[in-house]
Design a protein around this motif. Structure first.
Motif, PDB file in Angstrom:
ATOM      1  N   GLN A 237       0.804  -1.211   0.000  1.00  0.00           N
ATOM      2  CA  GLN A 237       0.000   0.000   0.000  1.00  0.00           C
ATOM      3  C   GLN A 237       0.849   1.280   0.000  1.00  0.00           C
ATOM      4  OE1 GLN A 237      -2.863  -1.477  -1.018  1.00  0.00           O
ATOM      5  NE2 GLN A 237      -3.896   0.137   0.126  1.00  0.00           N
ATOM      6  N   THR A 238       2.043   1.202   0.566  1.00  0.00           N
ATOM      7  CA  THR A 238       2.914   2.381   0.587  1.00  0.00           C
ATOM      8  C   THR A 238       3.858   2.425  -0.607  1.00  0.00           C
ATOM      9  OG1 THR A 238       4.536   1.213   1.942  1.00  0.00           O
ATOM     10  CG2 THR A 238       2.858   2.496   3.103  1.00  0.00           C
ATOM     11  N   ASN A 239       3.759   1.443  -1.504  1.00  0.00           N
ATOM     12  CA  ASN A 239       4.633   1.342  -2.679  1.00  0.00           C
ATOM     13  C   ASN A 239       6.083   1.049  -2.325  1.00  0.00           C
ATOM     14  OD1 ASN A 239       2.643   1.796  -4.679  1.00  0.00           O
ATOM     15  ND2 ASN A 239       2.728   4.005  -4.272  1.00  0.00           N
ATOM     16  N   ILE A 240       6.360   0.713  -1.067  1.00  0.00           N
ATOM     17  CA  ILE A 240       7.725   0.352  -0.693  1.00  0.00           C
ATOM     18  C   ILE A 240       8.122  -0.943  -1.399  1.00  0.00           C
ATOM     19  CG2 ILE A 240       9.184  -0.414   1.232  1.00  0.00           C
ATOM     20  CD1 ILE A 240       7.722   1.549   3.021  1.00  0.00           C
ATOM     21  N   GLY A 241       7.162  -1.818  -1.614  1.00  0.00           N
ATOM     22  CA  GLY A 241       7.442  -3.098  -2.254  1.00  0.00           C
ATOM     23  C   GLY A 241       7.979  -2.972  -3.664  1.00  0.00           C
ATOM     24  N   THR A 242       7.661  -1.862  -4.366  1.00  0.00           N
ATOM     25  CA  THR A 242       8.160  -1.695  -5.728  1.00  0.00           C
ATOM     26  C   THR A 242       9.678  -1.527  -5.756  1.00  0.00           C
ATOM     27  OG1 THR A 242       7.811   0.705  -5.636  1.00  0.00           O
ATOM     28  CG2 THR A 242       6.008  -0.636  -6.502  1.00  0.00           C
ATOM     29  N   TYR A 243      10.271  -1.157  -4.617  1.00  0.00           N
ATOM     30  CA  TYR A 243      11.728  -1.025  -4.572  1.00  0.00           C
ATOM     31  C   TYR A 243      12.390  -2.383  -4.810  1.00  0.00           C
ATOM     32  CZ  TYR A 243      16.395   0.260  -2.968  1.00  0.00           C
ATOM     33  OH  TYR A 243      17.750   0.494  -2.895  1.00  0.00           O
ATOM     34  N   PHE A 244      11.785  -3.453  -4.274  1.00  0.00           N
ATOM     35  CA  PHE A 244      12.320  -4.792  -4.507  1.00  0.00           C
ATOM     36  C   PHE A 244      12.296  -5.118  -6.003  1.00  0.00           C
ATOM     37  CE2 PHE A 244      10.448  -5.884  -0.113  1.00  0.00           C
ATOM     38  CZ  PHE A 244      11.576  -5.374   0.511  1.00  0.00           C
ATOM     39  N   THR A 245      11.212  -4.734  -6.674  1.00  0.00           N
ATOM     40  CA  THR A 245      11.097  -4.980  -8.103  1.00  0.00           C
ATOM     41  C   THR A 245      12.162  -4.226  -8.873  1.00  0.00           C
ATOM     42  OG1 THR A 245       8.706  -5.259  -7.835  1.00  0.00           O
ATOM     43  CG2 THR A 245       9.517  -4.868 -10.063  1.00  0.00           C
ATOM     44  N   ASP A 246      12.369  -2.948  -8.514  1.00  0.00           N
ATOM     45  CA  ASP A 246      13.386  -2.150  -9.196  1.00  0.00           C
ATOM     46  C   ASP A 246      14.785  -2.735  -9.000  1.00  0.00           C
ATOM     47  OD1 ASP A 246      11.416  -0.496 -10.040  1.00  0.00           O
ATOM     48  OD2 ASP A 246      11.797   1.103  -8.602  1.00  0.00           O
ATOM     49  N   LEU A 247      15.067  -3.216  -7.797  1.00  0.00           N
ATOM     50  CA  LEU A 247      16.364  -3.849  -7.535  1.00  0.00           C
ATOM     51  C   LEU A 247      16.564  -5.062  -8.449  1.00  0.00           C
ATOM     52  CD1 LEU A 247      16.840  -3.919  -3.643  1.00  0.00           C
ATOM     53  CD2 LEU A 247      18.310  -2.787  -5.306  1.00  0.00           C
ATOM     54  N   ALA A 248      15.528  -5.856  -8.581  1.00  0.00           N
ATOM     55  CA  ALA A 248      15.624  -7.070  -9.392  1.00  0.00           C
ATOM     56  C   ALA A 248      15.849  -6.732 -10.863  1.00  0.00           C
ATOM     57  CB  ALA A 248      14.349  -7.902  -9.223  1.00  0.00           C
ATOM     58  N   PHE A 249      15.132  -5.748 -11.367  1.00  0.00           N
ATOM     59  CA  PHE A 249      15.292  -5.383 -12.773  1.00  0.00           C
ATOM     60  C   PHE A 249      16.661  -4.775 -13.040  1.00  0.00           C
ATOM     61  CE2 PHE A 249      10.849  -6.229 -13.138  1.00  0.00           C
ATOM     62  CZ  PHE A 249      10.637  -6.478 -14.473  1.00  0.00           C
ATOM     63  N   LYS A 250      17.177  -3.993 -12.114  1.00  0.00           N
ATOM     64  CA  LYS A 250      18.502  -3.412 -12.283  1.00  0.00           C
ATOM     65  C   LYS A 250      19.574  -4.488 -12.255  1.00  0.00           C
ATOM     66  CE  LYS A 250      21.501  -0.073 -12.640  1.00  0.00           C
ATOM     67  NZ  LYS A 250      21.607   0.681 -13.918  1.00  0.00           N
ATOM     68  N   ALA A 251      19.408  -5.489 -11.400  1.00  0.00           N
ATOM     69  CA  ALA A 251      20.427  -6.533 -11.248  1.00  0.00           C
ATOM     70  C   ALA A 251      20.442  -7.509 -12.421  1.00  0.00           C
ATOM     71  CB  ALA A 251      20.203  -7.284  -9.944  1.00  0.00           C
ATOM     72  N   ALA A 252      19.261  -7.860 -12.949  1.00  0.00           N
ATOM     73  CA  ALA A 252      19.200  -8.940 -13.934  1.00  0.00           C
ATOM     74  C   ALA A 252      18.658  -8.536 -15.287  1.00  0.00           C
ATOM     75  CB  ALA A 252      18.346 -10.087 -13.375  1.00  0.00           C
ATOM     76  N   GLY A 253      18.072  -7.343 -15.394  1.00  0.00           N
ATOM     77  CA  GLY A 253      17.352  -6.979 -16.604  1.00  0.00           C
ATOM     78  C   GLY A 253      18.191  -6.882 -17.857  1.00  0.00           C
ATOM     79  N   ARG A 254      19.483  -6.544 -17.723  1.00  0.00           N
ATOM     80  CA  ARG A 254      20.298  -6.293 -18.919  1.00  0.00           C
ATOM     81  C   ARG A 254      20.886  -7.562 -19.540  1.00  0.00           C
ATOM     82  NH1 ARG A 254      23.389  -4.999 -14.494  1.00  0.00           N
ATOM     83  NH2 ARG A 254      25.530  -5.777 -14.421  1.00  0.00           N
ATOM     84  N   TYR A 255      20.771  -8.687 -18.858  1.00  0.00           N
ATOM     85  CA  TYR A 255      21.366  -9.930 -19.353  1.00  0.00           C
ATOM     86  C   TYR A 255      20.408 -10.671 -20.288  1.00  0.00           C
ATOM     87  CZ  TYR A 255      24.671  -8.993 -15.595  1.00  0.00           C
ATOM     88  OH  TYR A 255      25.596  -8.406 -14.778  1.00  0.00           O
ATOM     89  N   SER A 256      20.917 -11.720 -20.922  1.00  0.00           N
ATOM     90  CA  SER A 256      20.107 -12.511 -21.846  1.00  0.00           C
ATOM     91  C   SER A 256      18.833 -12.991 -21.145  1.00  0.00           C
ATOM     92  CB  SER A 256      20.927 -13.712 -22.328  1.00  0.00           C
ATOM     93  OG  SER A 256      20.164 -14.513 -23.198  1.00  0.00           O
ATOM     94  N   GLY A 257      17.692 -12.752 -21.785  1.00  0.00           N
ATOM     95  CA  GLY A 257      16.421 -13.105 -21.155  1.00  0.00           C
ATOM     96  C   GLY A 257      16.137 -12.247 -19.948  1.00  0.00           C
ATOM     97  N   GLY A 258      16.643 -11.000 -19.946  1.00  0.00           N
ATOM     98  CA  GLY A 258      16.581 -10.115 -18.779  1.00  0.00           C
ATOM     99  C   GLY A 258      15.221  -9.944 -18.134  1.00  0.00           C
ATOM    100  N   PRO A 259      14.158  -9.658 -18.909  1.00  0.00           N
ATOM    101  CA  PRO A 259      12.851  -9.468 -18.276  1.00  0.00           C
ATOM    102  C   PRO A 259      12.393 -10.684 -17.468  1.00  0.00           C
ATOM    103  CG  PRO A 259      12.814  -8.664 -20.525  1.00  0.00           C
ATOM    104  CD  PRO A 259      14.121  -9.368 -20.348  1.00  0.00           C
ATOM    105  N   ALA A 260      12.680 -11.883 -17.974  1.00  0.00           N
ATOM    106  CA  ALA A 260      12.273 -13.101 -17.254  1.00  0.00           C
ATOM    107  C   ALA A 260      13.109 -13.283 -15.990  1.00  0.00           C
ATOM    108  CB  ALA A 260      12.415 -14.320 -18.159  1.00  0.00           C
TER     109      ALA A 260
END
Length: 683
Positions: A237-260
């Protein structure tokens, strides 16, 4: 600042409607009334009161077991009858609703019979509070229960089962009702018969004492689980949880199959606090699945990836859904130790999923995300304080604080942090909505724990557990691996109809003792049944998380389930490994742990590559057989068998290298010939 993937354009009102539609189709807990009218004030008031009660008892200390449990269950049952209709879908409210329509159960609001059931559900449980002085005596029935006691007990059991049917589903009600009938009339049972019990006396024991409905599951739910579910709601409800999502996308998003890969990491982090694989699949999948499809993943693969990660989130410390709290009570192992023990199995599970996704992406030539699509490092650094609530919980648990106190401090930390930023700040209305949503999120868990308690009470009060265990052992002919397989199948079958918490309660009381009898360490036996109960959500034919993901991706549900099972293949192997080699659960010598980890990780690489059909290049049938067979042998914790697996994998790698070299040589030869022809043409 780059937009969070969760909040990027495209997450429209139409998408939100689609999410609600899929949730209502696959998640019984989401089929609540949306046309309450003025009854919504009553539902909201009861929900806020239930949340405040748990916050108050977390600060001042829990009430006596029966009182705490009776208020917990009574309020939940009362809200459920007001919020959930008797039928699957509520009747749409016609225009110009009349009082006569309300009296016969039509139109906006709550029909009179549900209002009556709500009142009776609350009264039956508050009767326990009223009779507490009598019920707390060492032998409450020494002079015999009164007729009113028997009547309240029968009424209370029936109302709990009906409330469970409405917000959890029919399968768990069938299991609980069958257990109760067996407890009373087991003398007529063709299997595992016993002497039987008097109906009214058994009902009183089930509802008025602490060994059944108000046994361990409800005791844990009323003290720990509610607060951790509220913590998850605060993060969302406070949108704090989206920070976890952003961390995950920054860490893995640029590699092969990044979005998955990013979806696997993000959904795992969110799933550990949500406690519901279906709800998390739909909530996270509403933006991760379209991103995966856009990057080139087939719809059924995108849906399966999200379902696999969201389901595995309940294995991830430190929250581990809700069943881990009950595990601590059943095993007598402190929760702070359980979250440490669970780290290696959880990391292995998600490593296996990541490897499966990686080889699938390589096979289909799917690249990573563009830099501009990812959150910036600066945006993550400036919001790094948002991960503090999770650190607070972990620190307090490891320091010996009770889970209730740790959850309370985590809630307080997240709530205070939310006021530092405009996008996380809650106003008075938002705070009230948070408390209402916290109670609503807990309703299915409370109902499931209460009904599962009936099953646990029957196992305790009859010879069922012992005889069922002996039956499985006899059926397996005493062979240990067959006992493991039969136990796994029992957990998966039960998990197809029961939510995670209820499934664990049943399997922990029925199946785990079987493994312990075979000499399996207590924690390994409980983790074994815990794993497979959770994996039922992605195991065909009834794989609810996969079906929910397929609904978002517009994919074939059964194909999605089969793919999810393939992606999670490591999860079906790891429980066998830590039963056969308890070093993975931090039992035993460090050298055994290091050896087991090495062979398991190499085996998972081979197994994931073989299942995906790609290692260095696409595999042939022979290479695929070598990889799958070699990976399976490597994972088995025996040195000689692991050596055989290493040989098979090495042979597959050599074949791959040879084919790639020949292919590269052929390609260079063609390039040279083309260049010579062009030179001759120019000459």
């Amino acid at each position: 600042m780059n937009a969070s993937p969760a909040t990027q354009p495209g997450h429209s009102a139409e998408a939100d409607e689609r999410v609600d539609e899929v949730l209502r189709e696959h998640d019984t807990a989401s089929r609540f009334r949306t046309d309450l009218g003025w009854w919504g004030w009553l539902v909201g008031g009861l929900s806020v009161a239930l949340t405040l009660f748990h916050l108050y008892t977390a600060v001042t200390g829990s009430r006596p077991t029966l009182i705490q449990g009776a208020i917990h269950v009574g309020a939940a049952v009362s809200i459920i009858f007001l919020l959930y209709p008797a039928r699957k879908r509520p009747v749409a409210a016609p225009s110009g609703v009349r009082w006569k329509d309300l009296l016969i159960g039509r139109g906006r609001g709550v029909p009179w019979y549900d209002a009556l059931l709500s009142l009776l559900g609350l009264a039956a449980n508050l009767y326990i509070v009223y009779r507490y002085d009598f019920l707390r005596s060492p032998q409450p029935g020494i002079f015999g229960y009164d007729d009113i006691d028997y009547l309240v007990a029968v009424l209370g059991i029936v109302l709990i089962l009906e409330a469970t049917r409405r917000c959890v589903g029919l399968p768990i009600v069938i299991v609980a009702a069958t257990a109760f009938v067996y407890g009373v009339w087991g003398n007529y049972s063709p299997f595992f018969s016993h002497s039987g019990n008097d109906f009214t006396s058994y009902a009183a024991t089930t509802f008025l004492e602490t060994g059944s409905i108000f046994g361990t599951p409800i005791q844990v739910s009323s003290t720990f689980i509610f607060l951790f579910l509220l913590f998850a709601v605060v993060l969302i409800q406070t949108n704090i949880g989206t920070y976890f999502t952003d961390l995950a996308f920054k860490a893995a998003g640029r590699y092969s199959g990044g979005p998955a890969k990013a979806a696997v990491a993000a959904s795992g982090l969110q799933g550990m606090v949500s406690g519901s694989s279906v709800a998390n699949t739909v909530a996270s999948g509403s933006f991760t699945i379209p991103m995966m499809k856009k990057s080139g993943f087939k719809p059924h693969v995108a849906a399966a990836t999200e379902a696999t990660a969201s389901t595995g989130g309940q294995l991830m410390p430190p929250i581990m859904g809700a069943a881990a709290f009950i595990m601590a009570e059943y095993t007598g192992i402190p929760y702070s130790e359980i979250i440490l023990i669970a780290i290696i199995p959880a990391v292995l599970y998600f490593s296996g999923v990541m490897l499966s996704v990686h080889f699938d992406a390589k096979r289909n030539g799917i690249a990573g995300m563009a830099k501009e699509e990812l959150p910036t490092a600066l945006s993550l650094v400036t919001r790094a304080d948002l991960i503090l609530p999770l650190f607070v919980i972990v620190f307090m648990l490891l320091n010996g604080s009770s889970p209730a106190r740790a959850a309370l401090w985590g809630i307080a930390t997240a709530f205070l942090l939310s006021f530092l930023r405009k996008d996380t700040r809650l106003g008075p209305r938002g705070i009230i909505e948070l408390m209402i949503l916290g109670a609503r999120t807990a309703l299915p868990v409370i109902a499931a724990c209460a009904s599962a308690g009936i099953v646990a009470g029957t196992v305790t009060n009859t010879p069922l557990g012992q005889r069922l265990g002996r039956g499985i052992i006899d059926m397996a002919g005493g062979h240990f691996l067959l006992v493991l397989v039969f136990t796994m199948l029992a957990c998966i079958i039960l998990g197809m109809g029961l939510p995670t918490t209820a499934n664990y309660v049943v399997t922990a009381t029925v199946a785990a003792p079987i493994l312990v009898e075979f000499g399996v360490p207590l924690i390994a036996a409980h983790m074994f049944v815990f794993f497979f109960g959770i994996l039922a959500d992605i195991t065909p034919p009834v794989c609810l998380a996969a079906f929910a993901g397929a609904g978002i991706a517009n994919a074939n549900p059964l194909r999605t389930g089969v793919t999810a099972m393939r992606l999670a293949i490591a999860g079906f192997v790891i429980p066998y490994v830590f039963v056969l080699q308890p070093a993975l659960l931090l039992e035993g010598d460090f050298r055994d742990l290091a050896t087991s980890l090495l062979t398991v990780l190499v085996g998972m690489v081979a197994l994931a590559a073989g299942m995906a059909g790609h290692l260095l290049i696409r595999t042939t049938v022979v290479e695929r057989v070598l990889l799958i067979g070699g990976g399976t042998l490597l994972i088995y914790p025996d040195v000689l068998i692991s050596v055989g697996g290493m040989v098979a994998m090495a042979l597959a790698v050599l074949l791959q290298v040879g084919r790639r070299t020949r292919r590269g040589g052929t390609a260079r030869s063609l390039e040279n010939r083309t260049a010579e022809q062009e030179a001759e043409t120019r000459g």
